[in-house]
Design a protein around this motif. Structure first.
Motif, PDB file in Angstrom:
ATOM      1  N   GLU A   9       0.874  -1.187   0.000  1.00 23.89           N
ATOM      2  CA  GLU A   9       0.000   0.000   0.000  1.00 23.89           C
ATOM      3  C   GLU A   9       0.903   1.227   0.000  1.00 23.89           C
ATOM      4  O   GLU A   9       1.824   1.318   0.797  1.00 23.89           O
ATOM      5  CB  GLU A   9      -0.893  -0.068   1.258  1.00 23.89           C
ATOM      6  CG  GLU A   9      -1.612   1.204   1.610  1.00 23.89           C
ATOM      7  CD  GLU A   9      -2.665   1.604   0.578  1.00 23.89           C
ATOM      8  OE1 GLU A   9      -3.663   0.900   0.455  1.00 23.89           O
ATOM      9  OE2 GLU A   9      -2.443   2.621  -0.108  1.00 23.89           O
ATOM     10  N   ASP A  10       0.641   2.145  -0.931  1.00 18.06           N
ATOM     11  CA  ASP A  10       1.518   3.311  -1.013  1.00 18.06           C
ATOM     12  C   ASP A  10       1.148   4.401  -0.016  1.00 18.06           C
ATOM     13  O   ASP A  10       1.971   5.250   0.304  1.00 18.06           O
ATOM     14  CB  ASP A  10       1.533   3.876  -2.448  1.00 18.06           C
ATOM     15  CG  ASP A  10       0.149   4.234  -2.937  1.00 18.06           C
ATOM     16  OD1 ASP A  10      -0.769   3.408  -2.736  1.00 18.06           O
ATOM     17  OD2 ASP A  10      -0.023   5.308  -3.519  1.00 18.06           O
ATOM     18  N   GLU A  11      -0.093   4.383   0.470  1.00 16.64           N
ATOM     19  CA  GLU A  11      -0.482   5.422   1.429  1.00 16.64           C
ATOM     20  C   GLU A  11      -0.117   5.010   2.848  1.00 16.64           C
ATOM     21  O   GLU A  11      -0.667   4.050   3.384  1.00 16.64           O
ATOM     22  CB  GLU A  11      -1.970   5.711   1.316  1.00 16.64           C
ATOM     23  CG  GLU A  11      -2.301   6.573   0.109  1.00 16.64           C
ATOM     24  CD  GLU A  11      -3.783   6.617  -0.162  1.00 16.64           C
ATOM     25  OE1 GLU A  11      -4.487   7.245   0.622  1.00 16.64           O
ATOM     26  OE2 GLU A  11      -4.216   6.005  -1.153  1.00 16.64           O
ATOM     27  N   ASP A  53      -2.743  -3.460  -2.744  1.00 18.73           N
ATOM     28  CA  ASP A  53      -3.469  -2.272  -3.177  1.00 18.73           C
ATOM     29  C   ASP A  53      -3.399  -2.230  -4.705  1.00 18.73           C
ATOM     30  O   ASP A  53      -2.380  -2.568  -5.300  1.00 18.73           O
ATOM     31  CB  ASP A  53      -2.813  -1.026  -2.569  1.00 18.73           C
ATOM     32  CG  ASP A  53      -3.512   0.250  -2.979  1.00 18.73           C
ATOM     33  OD1 ASP A  53      -4.744   0.220  -3.163  1.00 18.73           O
ATOM     34  OD2 ASP A  53      -2.826   1.279  -3.102  1.00 18.73           O
ATOM     35  N   MET A  55      -4.140   0.462  -6.828  1.00 19.67           N
ATOM     36  CA  MET A  55      -3.591   1.695  -7.395  1.00 19.67           C
ATOM     37  C   MET A  55      -2.262   2.004  -6.724  1.00 19.67           C
ATOM     38  O   MET A  55      -2.229   2.544  -5.619  1.00 19.67           O
ATOM     39  CB  MET A  55      -4.565   2.852  -7.183  1.00 19.67           C
ATOM     40  CG  MET A  55      -5.878   2.685  -7.929  1.00 19.67           C
ATOM     41  SD  MET A  55      -5.680   2.698  -9.719  1.00 19.67           S
ATOM     42  CE  MET A  55      -5.732   4.464  -9.997  1.00 19.67           C
ATOM     43  N   LYS A 105     -12.329  -0.540  -0.806  1.00 20.73           N
ATOM     44  CA  LYS A 105     -12.098   0.582   0.110  1.00 20.73           C
ATOM     45  C   LYS A 105     -13.279   1.543   0.073  1.00 20.73           C
ATOM     46  O   LYS A 105     -13.809   1.768  -1.011  1.00 20.73           O
ATOM     47  CB  LYS A 105     -10.847   1.368  -0.313  1.00 20.73           C
ATOM     48  CG  LYS A 105      -9.540   0.663  -0.111  1.00 20.73           C
ATOM     49  CD  LYS A 105      -8.446   1.590  -0.658  1.00 20.73           C
ATOM     50  CE  LYS A 105      -7.072   0.990  -0.505  1.00 20.73           C
ATOM     51  NZ  LYS A 105      -6.040   1.877  -1.067  1.00 20.73           N
TER      52      LYS A 105
END
Ligand code: CA
Length: 233
Positions: A9-11, A53, A55, A105
């Motif tokens: 997950e990039d966030e 994730d 994106m 999400k």
């Protein structure tokens, strides 16, 4: 030994929240913030499950999934996709490309943990048996691969799971509701119609062998019990 889950997950904030919840549920976690890092961690750490994730900057979820499946040592790791509501066409593509399941999400922690548990349980059930044989059909769950008398039958994940369930218990009748809950998650909406469509597709793909997939009126479906006349493969 607790199961290890790779969180891709990039966030950072979402990653931290997932990490917290997974650890509270007793899992060991490791993390990656982009696709390439995810591939590298998957290879070196061999997690029991990957939360992916969709994106991601650079190599996106689909790209990661593809590459995971290209390598024998990561191909059988179950992948749970994390997608936004607007990415529903990606979900279909992801499942067809071999993702095991997905969560949309924003998701509740309860749902996420339930899906993870279900996937890990599925893996444990399959682990002692590398493949399942029924008459001339061989099903390899790790690769979601089906062969009939040595010839590969291309199946979607949903078709494979349904076929596997029925072949694992020849003669046992499953209701549509049981099929939905056994082949997907407990919290999926029950759609009898989806099961019927999957059965139709399976019969078509299996040809005459598909006649063994029997409809039990008013109840559901079963794979015909094996008899002494069946080929011994
Ligand atoms: Ca993202």
């Amino acid at each position: 030994m607790s199961n290890m889950i790779l969180i891709v997950e990039d966030e950072e904030a979402i990653r931290a929240l997932i990490r917290f919840n997974l650890q509270a549920a007793g899992y060991t976690t490791c993390e990656a913030e982009d696709g390439l890092q995810a591939l590298e961690r998957a290879k070196t750490l061999k997690p029991d499950l990957i939360l992916l994730d969709w994106m991601l900057p650079g190599l996106d979820g689909l790209g990661v999934l593809r590459r995971l499946h290209e390598h024998a040592d990561t191909a059988s790791i179950p992948v749970l996709m994390l997608t936004a509501k607007s990415e529903e066409s990606d979900v279909v593509l992801g499942l067809e490309m071999g993702a095991s399941d997905y969560v949309t999400k924003p998701f509740s922690n309860k749902v996420l943990i339930a899906r993870i548990r279900a996937l890990l349980r599925r893996g444990e059930e399959e682990a002692p048996e590398e493949y399942l044989r029924y008459a001339g059909l061989t099903l390899t769950p790790g690769q979601r691969r089906a062969t009939l008398a040595g010839k590969e039958i291309p199946l979607t994940c949903g078709e494979f799971d349904l076929l596997y369930l029925l072949c694992a218990h020849p003669g046992h009748v499953y209701t549509r509701t049981q099929i939905v809950s056994r082949t997907k998650g407990d919290d999926y909406p029950v759609t009898d119609r989806a099961v019927d469509v999957t059965i139709v597709n399976l019969r078509r793909k299996l040809g005459t062998f598909g006649e063994r997939l029997e409809t039990v009126r008013g109840v559901g479906y079963r794979m015909r019990a094996l008899s002494s006349l069946d080929p011994a493969y």
